[in-house]
Design a protein around this motif. Structure first.
Motif, PDB file in Angstrom:
ATOM      1  N   GLY A  52      -1.601 -30.147  12.524  1.00 39.56           N
ATOM      2  CA  GLY A  52      -1.783 -29.710  11.149  1.00 39.56           C
ATOM      3  C   GLY A  52      -0.520 -29.770  10.320  1.00 39.56           C
ATOM      4  N   GLU A  53       0.641 -29.748  10.981  1.00 40.97           N
ATOM      5  CA  GLU A  53       1.912 -29.772  10.254  1.00 40.97           C
ATOM      6  C   GLU A  53       2.119 -31.079   9.502  1.00 40.97           C
ATOM      7  N   SER A  54       1.515 -32.147  10.001  1.00 31.58           N
ATOM      8  CA  SER A  54       1.671 -33.456   9.357  1.00 31.58           C
ATOM      9  C   SER A  54       0.368 -33.927   8.719  1.00 31.58           C
ATOM     10  N   SER A  55      -0.490 -32.983   8.407  1.00 28.07           N
ATOM     11  CA  SER A  55      -1.790 -33.317   7.832  1.00 28.07           C
ATOM     12  C   SER A  55      -2.028 -32.506   6.566  1.00 28.07           C
ATOM     13  N   GLU A  56      -2.861 -33.034   5.680  1.00 28.70           N
ATOM     14  CA  GLU A  56      -3.272 -32.277   4.509  1.00 28.70           C
ATOM     15  C   GLU A  56      -4.328 -31.235   4.864  1.00 28.70           C
ATOM     16  N   VAL A  57      -4.897 -31.353   6.064  1.00 29.64           N
ATOM     17  CA  VAL A  57      -5.907 -30.395   6.521  1.00 29.64           C
ATOM     18  C   VAL A  57      -5.225 -29.091   6.927  1.00 29.64           C
ATOM     19  N   ILE A  58      -5.716 -27.972   6.418  1.00 28.55           N
ATOM     20  CA  ILE A  58      -5.219 -26.662   6.840  1.00 28.55           C
ATOM     21  C   ILE A  58      -5.838 -26.350   8.201  1.00 28.55           C
ATOM     22  N   THR A  59      -5.012 -26.118   9.197  1.00 35.38           N
ATOM     23  CA  THR A  59      -5.521 -25.831  10.537  1.00 35.38           C
ATOM     24  C   THR A  59      -5.545 -24.320  10.774  1.00 35.38           C
ATOM     25  N   VAL A  60      -6.685 -23.842  11.264  1.00 34.23           N
ATOM     26  CA  VAL A  60      -6.901 -22.410  11.464  1.00 34.23           C
ATOM     27  C   VAL A  60      -7.055 -22.146  12.964  1.00 34.23           C
ATOM     28  N   PRO A  61      -6.155 -21.347  13.557  1.00 41.08           N
ATOM     29  CA  PRO A  61      -6.246 -21.075  14.989  1.00 41.08           C
ATOM     30  C   PRO A  61      -7.338 -20.057  15.301  1.00 41.08           C
ATOM     31  N   GLY A  62      -8.212 -20.414  16.232  1.00 37.68           N
ATOM     32  CA  GLY A  62      -9.313 -19.518  16.552  1.00 37.68           C
ATOM     33  C   GLY A  62      -9.744 -19.598  18.000  1.00 37.68           C
ATOM     34  N   CYS A  63     -10.779 -18.850  18.314  1.00 37.81           N
ATOM     35  CA  CYS A  63     -11.349 -18.821  19.657  1.00 37.81           C
ATOM     36  C   CYS A  63     -12.784 -18.315  19.539  1.00 37.81           C
ATOM     37  N   GLU A  64     -13.682 -18.905  20.309  1.00 35.08           N
ATOM     38  CA  GLU A  64     -15.064 -18.436  20.363  1.00 35.08           C
ATOM     39  C   GLU A  64     -15.285 -17.725  21.692  1.00 35.08           C
ATOM     40  N   PHE A  65     -15.576 -16.439  21.615  1.00 33.29           N
ATOM     41  CA  PHE A  65     -15.738 -15.614  22.812  1.00 33.29           C
ATOM     42  C   PHE A  65     -17.215 -15.531  23.203  1.00 33.29           C
ATOM     43  N   SER A  66     -17.503 -15.766  24.470  1.00 29.70           N
ATOM     44  CA  SER A  66     -18.863 -15.608  24.994  1.00 29.70           C
ATOM     45  C   SER A  66     -19.054 -14.149  25.373  1.00 29.70           C
ATOM     46  N   THR A  67     -19.965 -13.468  24.702  1.00 27.21           N
ATOM     47  CA  THR A  67     -20.120 -12.031  24.897  1.00 27.21           C
ATOM     48  C   THR A  67     -21.587 -11.671  25.116  1.00 27.21           C
ATOM     49  N   GLY A  68     -21.812 -10.417  25.491  1.00 31.31           N
ATOM     50  CA  GLY A  68     -23.167  -9.935  25.681  1.00 31.31           C
ATOM     51  C   GLY A  68     -23.413  -8.653  24.905  1.00 31.31           C
ATOM     52  N   TYR A  69     -24.626  -8.548  24.356  1.00 29.80           N
ATOM     53  CA  TYR A  69     -25.023  -7.340  23.614  1.00 29.80           C
ATOM     54  C   TYR A  69     -26.455  -6.995  24.007  1.00 29.80           C
ATOM     55  N   GLU A  70     -26.604  -5.913  24.744  1.00 31.43           N
ATOM     56  CA  GLU A  70     -27.923  -5.436  25.178  1.00 31.43           C
ATOM     57  C   GLU A  70     -28.729  -6.560  25.835  1.00 31.43           C
ATOM     58  N   GLY A  71     -28.078  -7.298  26.723  1.00 30.81           N
ATOM     59  CA  GLY A  71     -28.752  -8.351  27.480  1.00 30.81           C
ATOM     60  C   GLY A  71     -28.861  -9.691  26.785  1.00 30.81           C
ATOM     61  N   THR A  72     -28.362  -9.789  25.562  1.00 31.89           N
ATOM     62  CA  THR A  72     -28.423 -11.040  24.811  1.00 31.89           C
ATOM     63  C   THR A  72     -27.030 -11.650  24.688  1.00 31.89           C
ATOM     64  N   GLU A  73     -26.914 -12.945  24.935  1.00 32.70           N
ATOM     65  CA  GLU A  73     -25.628 -13.625  24.777  1.00 32.70           C
ATOM     66  C   GLU A  73     -25.347 -13.842  23.298  1.00 32.70           C
ATOM     67  N   LEU A  74     -24.201 -13.350  22.852  1.00 28.68           N
ATOM     68  CA  LEU A  74     -23.747 -13.568  21.485  1.00 28.68           C
ATOM     69  C   LEU A  74     -22.353 -14.166  21.516  1.00 28.68           C
TER      70      LEU A  74
END
Length: 279
Positions: A52-74
């Protein structure tokens, strides 16, 4: 109008391309801001942010967490994760990686016992991910001619209902929202209507918002116009912001492109600006 894409994957999870290549594709697609949100890992973020440092695109650091809520994967997406929090993320997901490893051993053993001649080592060698997932297994099954296509694999032999796949114990959804906030990030419920119906979403949101949930994805590659409108209405009703993205994976999901999804996705750059303002 300017667009963004706040949900994408590289080969550090179950995508097929290097993080830097995603930035190049975003440039070609006219995407102004792109988030890398690999599953349960930050290991691709250094390469991604450097690109992203050499690009016009703004790079956003993230992560997608695999989680559970009352037996459902969210899936809970964390965005704007500062570099000094990346090691904390790796520590947070370590126990889940161990559980995933055991789940993978069990799946591969069951597949071999049912006549599918692929090994744990072969699947592991096909990815740079910390732990492979069913997408990697499905890809190898398809390449070996054992299934008609990747979607067919998920609907049949890799389905939880089939009995061969036993999901690992997941991180708690509400605890993960709190963790993201403790890291100084923005917490977002990914693709809410993939695993929840409207009633389930309405049950989840009050508790999640109390824990610090900032937004839900209202624009997503698999959402039709009616689903998008419903998600927008619920976001407004519960006072949470909107996010969205393609969920790009490369050749694993060849019909999905960065920025445009299956062709009609548009995530306004305003979503990026509104979410960033909440840091």
């Amino acid at each position: 109008m300017k667009r963004c894409d706040l949900h994408s994957h590289s080969h550090f999870s179950d995508g097929t391309l290097p993080p830097a290549e995603l930035v190049k594709l975003a440039e070609k697609a006219g995407v102004c801001a792109l988030a890398l949100t690999d599953h349960n890992t930050t290991k691709g973020l250094s390469e991604f942010m450097k690109a992203g440092e050499s690009s016009e695109v703004i790079t956003v650091p993230g992560c997608e967490f695999s989680t559970g809520y009352e037996g459902t994967e969210l899936h809970i997406v964390g965005l704007f994760l500062a570099e000094n929090s990346w090691s904390e993320v790796e520590d947070y997901v370590e126990l889940m990686h161990i559980a995933k490893r055991h789940s993978n051993y069990s799946l591969m053993k069951a597949l071999r016992e049912n006549g599918y001649d692929i090994t744990y080592e072969e699947v592991a060698a096909s990815t740079d991910a910390e732990e492979f997932n069913r997408a990697h297994v499905a890809k190898l099954l398809f390449e070996r001619g054992m299934v008609d296509d990747i979607n067919h694999a998920f609907k049949t032999i890799l389905s939880e209902k089939n009995g061969l796949y036993k999901p690992p114990k997941r991180l708690g959804s509400i605890a993960t929202v709190r963790f993201i906030k403790d890291c100084g990030g923005i917490a977002i419920l990914a693709h809410p209507f993939l695993n929840l119906d409207e009633a389930g979403l309405r049950k989840f949101l009050p508790e999640a918002k109390k824990a610090g949930l900032d937004a839900i994805e209202t624009r997503y590659s698999k959402f039709d116009e009616e689903t998008t409108r419903l998600a927008e209405h619920i976001a407004e009703e519960y006072g949470v912001k909107q996010s969205g993205g393609s969920d790009f994976h490369g050749s694993v999901k060849p019909d999905i492109s960065i920025g445009t999804g299956t062709g009609n996705l548009f995530v306004p750059f305003e979503f990026y600006e509104n979410l960033k303002a909440g840091i």
